[in-house]
Scaffold this motif. Structure first.
Motif, PDB file in Angstrom:
ATOM      1  N   MET A  75       0.168  16.999 -12.775  1.00  0.00           N
ATOM      2  CA  MET A  75      -0.305  18.347 -12.481  1.00  0.00           C
ATOM      3  C   MET A  75       0.712  19.403 -12.894  1.00  0.00           C
ATOM      4  SD  MET A  75      -1.484  20.002  -8.832  1.00  0.00           S
ATOM      5  CE  MET A  75      -2.756  18.790  -8.579  1.00  0.00           C
ATOM      6  N   PHE A  76       1.980  19.155 -12.607  1.00  0.00           N
ATOM      7  CA  PHE A  76       3.014  20.136 -12.964  1.00  0.00           C
ATOM      8  C   PHE A  76       3.051  20.355 -14.475  1.00  0.00           C
ATOM      9  CE2 PHE A  76       7.387  20.880 -14.409  1.00  0.00           C
ATOM     10  CZ  PHE A  76       7.615  22.122 -13.823  1.00  0.00           C
ATOM     11  N   LEU A  77       3.103  19.259 -15.239  1.00  0.00           N
ATOM     12  CA  LEU A  77       3.152  19.387 -16.694  1.00  0.00           C
ATOM     13  C   LEU A  77       1.859  19.997 -17.228  1.00  0.00           C
ATOM     14  CD1 LEU A  77       4.772  15.952 -17.635  1.00  0.00           C
ATOM     15  CD2 LEU A  77       5.877  18.188 -17.597  1.00  0.00           C
ATOM     16  N   ILE A  96       3.519   6.990 -16.029  1.00  0.00           N
ATOM     17  CA  ILE A  96       2.122   7.302 -15.713  1.00  0.00           C
ATOM     18  C   ILE A  96       1.905   8.809 -15.652  1.00  0.00           C
ATOM     19  CG2 ILE A  96       0.304   7.045 -13.980  1.00  0.00           C
ATOM     20  CD1 ILE A  96       1.547   4.369 -13.208  1.00  0.00           C
ATOM     21  N   GLY A  97       2.891   9.532 -15.122  1.00  0.00           N
ATOM     22  CA  GLY A  97       2.764  10.989 -15.038  1.00  0.00           C
ATOM     23  C   GLY A  97       2.731  11.655 -16.398  1.00  0.00           C
ATOM     24  N   THR A 126       0.828  -1.201   0.000  1.00  0.00           N
ATOM     25  CA  THR A 126       0.000   0.000   0.000  1.00  0.00           C
ATOM     26  C   THR A 126       0.860   1.247   0.000  1.00  0.00           C
ATOM     27  OG1 THR A 126      -1.714  -1.197   1.226  1.00  0.00           O
ATOM     28  CG2 THR A 126      -1.845   1.201   1.219  1.00  0.00           C
ATOM     29  N   ARG A 127       1.958   1.189   0.728  1.00  0.00           N
ATOM     30  CA  ARG A 127       2.878   2.332   0.768  1.00  0.00           C
ATOM     31  C   ARG A 127       3.427   2.642  -0.614  1.00  0.00           C
ATOM     32  NH1 ARG A 127       8.412   2.502   4.434  1.00  0.00           N
ATOM     33  NH2 ARG A 127       8.389   4.748   4.842  1.00  0.00           N
ATOM     34  N   ILE A 128       3.862   1.610  -1.339  1.00  0.00           N
ATOM     35  CA  ILE A 128       4.415   1.815  -2.676  1.00  0.00           C
ATOM     36  C   ILE A 128       3.332   2.271  -3.642  1.00  0.00           C
ATOM     37  CG2 ILE A 128       5.419   0.608  -4.653  1.00  0.00           C
ATOM     38  CD1 ILE A 128       7.077  -1.020  -2.747  1.00  0.00           C
ATOM     39  N   SER A 129       2.153   1.667  -3.594  1.00  0.00           N
ATOM     40  CA  SER A 129       1.072   2.040  -4.510  1.00  0.00           C
ATOM     41  C   SER A 129       0.650   3.491  -4.298  1.00  0.00           C
ATOM     42  CB  SER A 129      -0.121   1.111  -4.318  1.00  0.00           C
ATOM     43  OG  SER A 129       0.200  -0.214  -4.701  1.00  0.00           O
ATOM     44  N   LEU A 130       0.502   3.910  -3.051  1.00  0.00           N
ATOM     45  CA  LEU A 130       0.134   5.293  -2.768  1.00  0.00           C
ATOM     46  C   LEU A 130       1.230   6.257  -3.197  1.00  0.00           C
ATOM     47  CD1 LEU A 130      -1.686   5.293   0.686  1.00  0.00           C
ATOM     48  CD2 LEU A 130      -2.583   6.093  -1.490  1.00  0.00           C
ATOM     49  N   MET A 131       2.485   5.898  -2.952  1.00  0.00           N
ATOM     50  CA  MET A 131       3.584   6.781  -3.329  1.00  0.00           C
ATOM     51  C   MET A 131       3.643   6.964  -4.839  1.00  0.00           C
ATOM     52  SD  MET A 131       7.594   6.645  -2.242  1.00  0.00           S
ATOM     53  CE  MET A 131       7.719   4.903  -2.585  1.00  0.00           C
ATOM     54  N   ILE A 132       3.486   5.866  -5.585  1.00  0.00           N
ATOM     55  CA  ILE A 132       3.488   5.967  -7.049  1.00  0.00           C
ATOM     56  C   ILE A 132       2.296   6.790  -7.521  1.00  0.00           C
ATOM     57  CG2 ILE A 132       3.221   4.651  -9.186  1.00  0.00           C
ATOM     58  CD1 ILE A 132       4.823   2.407  -7.896  1.00  0.00           C
ATOM     59  N   GLY A 133       1.116   6.543  -6.963  1.00  0.00           N
ATOM     60  CA  GLY A 133      -0.066   7.282  -7.382  1.00  0.00           C
ATOM     61  C   GLY A 133       0.041   8.771  -7.121  1.00  0.00           C
ATOM     62  N   ILE A 134       0.480   9.152  -5.918  1.00  0.00           N
ATOM     63  CA  ILE A 134       0.566  10.567  -5.561  1.00  0.00           C
ATOM     64  C   ILE A 134       1.669  11.264  -6.347  1.00  0.00           C
ATOM     65  CG2 ILE A 134       1.094  12.156  -3.677  1.00  0.00           C
ATOM     66  CD1 ILE A 134      -0.308  10.193  -1.794  1.00  0.00           C
ATOM     67  N   CYS A 135       2.844  10.645  -6.461  1.00  0.00           N
ATOM     68  CA  CYS A 135       3.956  11.271  -7.196  1.00  0.00           C
ATOM     69  C   CYS A 135       3.642  11.387  -8.684  1.00  0.00           C
ATOM     70  CB  CYS A 135       5.234  10.469  -6.984  1.00  0.00           C
ATOM     71  SG  CYS A 135       5.893  10.543  -5.312  1.00  0.00           S
ATOM     72  N   ALA A 136       2.980  10.377  -9.254  1.00  0.00           N
ATOM     73  CA  ALA A 136       2.613  10.445 -10.672  1.00  0.00           C
ATOM     74  C   ALA A 136       1.616  11.572 -10.910  1.00  0.00           C
ATOM     75  CB  ALA A 136       2.028   9.106 -11.121  1.00  0.00           C
ATOM     76  N   VAL A 137       0.668  11.759 -10.000  1.00  0.00           N
ATOM     77  CA  VAL A 137      -0.308  12.839 -10.148  1.00  0.00           C
ATOM     78  C   VAL A 137       0.362  14.200  -9.974  1.00  0.00           C
ATOM     79  CG1 VAL A 137      -2.325  13.896  -9.052  1.00  0.00           C
ATOM     80  CG2 VAL A 137      -2.303  11.459  -9.548  1.00  0.00           C
TER      81      VAL A 137
END
Length: 318
Positions: free
Chosen positions: A119-121, A184-185, A104-115
């Motif tokens: 958002m930045f781009l 993903i990002g 769950t830690r890895i999945s959340l980290m990938i999801g949040i960082c990819a978003v």
């Protein structure tokens, strides 16, 4: 004879929390039980992921704590279970509770960082396209159209498969989390760019923007300091839904063998690793991480729906 000094009763400014409690957002949140339960579950997920090293009974990344003789032990409520492993073990002998916490830690980290990358781009491209218009707008939006013509999964599968074949599985295992965030990002930025562009087109001709130009502010300051804050409401809604989509994309890629390696399990890789054992009786290796993933994605989507209704006066019914 001196006169007493009068003390002026100056009202104190309310705290940030007091001001937030008076907002429509907080009021609607306290009246929506689905939103409260969803937010509570999300906080529970976030805390469990953040403190996984402290909560998890075992470290699934430590080979010394793994015994292959403990493989495929059932959960505690089934016959043949070991009390040391509450939710059983996987095919490698790892504690399922520990691997799901770390996953769950890895999945959340990938999801949040990819978003965050999306958002930045998207904000950068959408602001530029909407504010400058003309050829800049046409070029950037045609790029977005080309990007949207390819599905996220197709782009990710091609890029990750080529990278894995070119540089080897060992290097890919070391860089898997960064590659997933990057792919993903980059694949999903047009969602933000189109939304920001539409908001900028509606805002850039308003009086406060004209006043900023008259005061001599540059284009960069007007875009980032004046126009962008007025486009944040739809971005918040998109981000909530996009985190869920990014988690699903990561889980799908891991299930296909192009995501996180088995040695660093995410929820998707856990589901993939136990899929071949589901018909042999070891159903918990796939089913339990699957339930955790489904609940996490459902919670994110429910929060996104609530935010969409609250931040859009035309949709919100009170």
């Amino acid at each position: 004879m001196t006169t007493p000094v009068e003390v002026l009763d100056i009202p104190t400014r309310p705290s940030a929390w007091a001001r937030f409690k008076d907002t429509h957002l907080f009021h609607s949140f306290t009246r929506d039980k689905v939103a409260m339960v969803s937010f509570g579950l999300f906080v529970l997920y976030a805390l469990a992921a953040l403190f996984a090293p402290l909560i998890a009974p075992y470290n699934p990344y430590d080979p010394a704590s793994i015994d292959i003789m403990n493989s495929e032990l059932p959960p505690i409520w089934q016959e043949g279970a070991d009390p040391a492993f509450l939710l059983g073990t996987d095919a490698q002998g790892r504690d399922m509770l520990s691997t799901m916490l770390y996953g769950t830690r890895i999945s959340l980290m990938i999801g949040i960082c990819a978003v965050m990358l999306q958002m930045f781009l998207g904000v950068l491209i959408g602001l530029s396209a909407g504010y400058f218009g003309g050829r800049v707008d046409s070029f950037l939006m045609r790029m977005a159209d080309i990007q949207l013509s390819f599905s996220t999964m197709m782009v990710a599968i091609v890029v990750l498969a080529v990278f894995q074949a070119a540089f080897g599985a060992e290097l890919y295992a070391d860089l898997a989390i960064f590659m997933l965030i990057l792919v993903i990002g980059i694949a999903e930025w047009p969602q933000y760019a189109r939304t920001v562009r539409a908001s900028v087109l509606a805002e850039k001709h308003k009086e406060y923007v004209d006043a900023a130009r008259v005061m001599g502010f540059g284009s960069g300051r007007i875009m980032w300091r004046h126009i962008l804050p007025n486009t944040l409401s739809p971005l918040l809604v998109i981000s909530t839904v996009q985190v869920a989509n990014a988690i699903i994309s990561e889980a799908s890629l891991s299930f296909l063998g192009l995501g996180m390696p088995v040695s660093q399990p995410s929820l998707g890789s856990l589901i993939s690793s136990g899929f071949e054992y589901i018909f042999s009786g070891a159903w918990w290796i796939t089913v339990l991480p699957g339930i955790v993933l489904v609940v996490l994605v459902l919670v994110m989507n429910l929060l996104g729906d609530w935010l969409r209704d609250v931040l859009n006066p035309k949709l919100y019914k009170g």
